[in-house]
Design a protein around this motif. Structure first.
Motif, mmCIF file in Angstrom:
data_model
loop_
_atom_site.group_PDB
_atom_site.id
_atom_site.type_symbol
_atom_site.label_atom_id
_atom_site.label_comp_id
_atom_site.label_asym_id
_atom_site.label_seq_id
_atom_site.Cartn_x
_atom_site.Cartn_y
_atom_site.Cartn_z
ATOM 1 N N LYS A 126 -39.674 -45.070 40.701
ATOM 2 C CA LYS A 126 -40.259 -45.001 39.348
ATOM 3 C C LYS A 126 -39.329 -45.587 38.284
ATOM 4 O O LYS A 126 -39.264 -45.102 37.152
ATOM 5 C CB LYS A 126 -40.628 -43.554 38.976
ATOM 6 N N LEU A 127 -38.617 -46.649 38.666
ATOM 7 C CA LEU A 127 -37.725 -47.340 37.730
ATOM 8 C C LEU A 127 -38.360 -48.656 37.313
ATOM 9 O O LEU A 127 -38.811 -49.434 38.168
ATOM 10 C CB LEU A 127 -36.361 -47.599 38.381
ATOM 11 N N ASN A 128 -38.400 -48.913 36.018
ATOM 12 C CA ASN A 128 -38.957 -50.155 35.487
ATOM 13 C C ASN A 128 -37.895 -51.247 35.524
ATOM 14 O O ASN A 128 -36.786 -51.064 35.035
ATOM 15 C CB ASN A 128 -39.439 -49.944 34.048
ATOM 16 N N VAL A 129 -38.255 -52.380 36.099
ATOM 17 C CA VAL A 129 -37.341 -53.524 36.126
ATOM 18 C C VAL A 129 -37.460 -54.262 34.796
ATOM 19 O O VAL A 129 -38.536 -54.730 34.422
ATOM 20 C CB VAL A 129 -37.671 -54.471 37.307
ATOM 21 N N ALA A 130 -36.332 -54.347 34.079
ATOM 22 C CA ALA A 130 -36.319 -55.017 32.777
ATOM 23 C C ALA A 130 -35.972 -56.500 32.908
ATOM 24 O O ALA A 130 -36.301 -57.294 32.038
ATOM 25 C CB ALA A 130 -35.316 -54.330 31.852
ATOM 26 N N GLY A 131 -35.302 -56.875 33.974
ATOM 27 C CA GLY A 131 -34.953 -58.280 34.175
ATOM 28 C C GLY A 131 -34.281 -58.497 35.518
ATOM 29 O O GLY A 131 -33.617 -57.602 36.033
ATOM 30 N N ILE A 132 -34.490 -59.681 36.071
ATOM 31 C CA ILE A 132 -33.877 -60.037 37.350
ATOM 32 C C ILE A 132 -33.332 -61.462 37.260
ATOM 33 O O ILE A 132 -34.011 -62.368 36.770
ATOM 34 C CB ILE A 132 -34.888 -60.004 38.517
ATOM 35 N N VAL A 133 -32.115 -61.624 37.752
ATOM 36 C CA VAL A 133 -31.544 -62.954 37.951
ATOM 37 C C VAL A 133 -31.018 -62.957 39.382
ATOM 38 O O VAL A 133 -30.294 -62.042 39.779
ATOM 39 C CB VAL A 133 -30.378 -63.248 36.981
ATOM 40 N N ASP A 134 -31.412 -63.958 40.167
ATOM 41 C CA ASP A 134 -30.937 -64.064 41.542
ATOM 42 C C ASP A 134 -30.626 -65.528 41.807
ATOM 43 O O ASP A 134 -31.488 -66.385 41.629
ATOM 44 C CB ASP A 134 -31.995 -63.559 42.520
ATOM 45 N N GLN A 135 -29.386 -65.786 42.177
ATOM 46 C CA GLN A 135 -28.971 -67.160 42.461
ATOM 47 C C GLN A 135 -28.315 -67.197 43.836
ATOM 48 O O GLN A 135 -27.755 -66.190 44.288
ATOM 49 C CB GLN A 135 -27.974 -67.653 41.404
ATOM 50 N N TYR A 142 -26.773 -63.624 45.015
ATOM 51 C CA TYR A 142 -26.296 -62.531 44.155
ATOM 52 C C TYR A 142 -27.402 -62.203 43.181
ATOM 53 O O TYR A 142 -27.864 -63.072 42.434
ATOM 54 C CB TYR A 142 -25.034 -62.983 43.429
ATOM 55 N N ALA A 143 -27.845 -60.957 43.229
ATOM 56 C CA ALA A 143 -28.909 -60.496 42.333
ATOM 57 C C ALA A 143 -28.324 -59.580 41.275
ATOM 58 O O ALA A 143 -27.488 -58.728 41.570
ATOM 59 C CB ALA A 143 -29.983 -59.757 43.117
ATOM 60 N N MET A 144 -28.741 -59.792 40.040
ATOM 61 C CA MET A 144 -28.467 -58.853 38.942
ATOM 62 C C MET A 144 -29.826 -58.340 38.492
ATOM 63 O O MET A 144 -30.667 -59.123 38.056
ATOM 64 C CB MET A 144 -27.765 -59.540 37.762
ATOM 65 N N ILE A 145 -30.024 -57.057 38.634
ATOM 66 C CA ILE A 145 -31.308 -56.453 38.287
ATOM 67 C C ILE A 145 -31.065 -55.393 37.225
ATOM 68 O O ILE A 145 -30.316 -54.440 37.449
ATOM 69 C CB ILE A 145 -31.986 -55.824 39.519
ATOM 70 N N ASP A 146 -31.672 -55.586 36.063
ATOM 71 C CA ASP A 146 -31.578 -54.605 34.985
ATOM 72 C C ASP A 146 -32.784 -53.680 35.071
ATOM 73 O O ASP A 146 -33.930 -54.133 35.199
ATOM 74 C CB ASP A 146 -31.574 -55.298 33.620
ATOM 75 N N VAL A 147 -32.516 -52.364 35.025
ATOM 76 C CA VAL A 147 -33.596 -51.384 35.065
ATOM 77 C C VAL A 147 -33.448 -50.422 33.891
ATOM 78 O O VAL A 147 -32.348 -50.164 33.417
ATOM 79 C CB VAL A 147 -33.630 -50.603 36.399
ATOM 80 N N ASP A 148 -34.589 -49.932 33.434
ATOM 81 C CA ASP A 148 -34.599 -48.912 32.399
ATOM 82 C C ASP A 148 -34.295 -47.579 33.072
ATOM 83 O O ASP A 148 -34.988 -47.187 34.014
ATOM 84 C CB ASP A 148 -35.964 -48.852 31.709
ATOM 85 N N GLY A 149 -33.263 -46.922 32.642
ATOM 86 C CA GLY A 149 -32.915 -45.621 33.205
ATOM 87 C C GLY A 149 -31.755 -45.711 34.182
ATOM 88 O O GLY A 149 -31.318 -46.788 34.577
#
Length: 173
Positions: A126-135, A142-149
């Motif tokens: 139940k976490l909202n993904v605010a942004g994803i960058v994967d290169q 390498y993934a950077m995933i921002d989540v709310d909470g």
């Protein structure tokens, strides 16, 4: 080009064919050549000035490199951003970690379906993904995933247990 030109090469060795340049100097087509990429054939020629190639070895350059390295390491530790890595892809984000949120830094093998696995686990928590960058770079991504909470330990474990995940590092805002 006109006869009598003067050529300065302080950029890179190999930009100039040394044998052709020497012939041009000796014929007068080139009046003078200045370079910091000395070749033995250039030595003892009055029309060629060979300088030491020290651009990256000056005290100023050494200090600038050290400052840059510290800044990049600090950025990685504080935000997960990777710049100028030898063995990881360049991964940047203009976005800040969401207030009260988490940035997940996940190095993983570069195989299909990883982002889908990550977002499924986060959705189940139940976490909202605010942004994803994967290169990716070769076999590594390498993934950077921002989540709310805040991301809990169970969710971190589930992400880390995914096949092909190397590690999971949360950065809390």
């Amino acid at each position: 080009m006109k006869d009598g030109v003067r050529i300065i090469n302080l950029a890179r060795g190999g930009l100039v064919n040394n044998a052709d340049l020497l012939a041009a100097v000796n014929s007068g087509k080139v009046a003078a050549h200045v370079t910091d990429f000395a070749d033995e054939s250039f030595l003892n020629n009055d029309k060629i000035v060979c300088l030491p190639h020290l651009g990256a070895s000056t005290p100023e350059a050494e200090e600038n490199c050290a400052v840059m390295a510290v800044k990049e390491l600090r950025d990685f530790l504080e935000t997960g951003i990777i710049v100028n890595s030898v063995n990881f892809p360049r991964v940047t984000s203009e976005s800040a970690i969401p207030a009260g949120g988490t940035r997940l830094c996940i190095p993983h093998k570069n195989v299909p379906g990883m982002i889908a696995k990550f977002t499924t686990i986060l959705g189940d928590a139940k976490l909202n993904v605010a942004g994803i960058v994967d290169q990716s770079r070769g076999d590594i991504a390498y993934a950077m995933i921002d989540v709310d909470g805040k991301v809990g330990d169970d969710t971190l474990k589930a992400l880390g247990d995914c096949e092909a995940v190397i590690s999971v590092r949360p950065i809390y805002a």
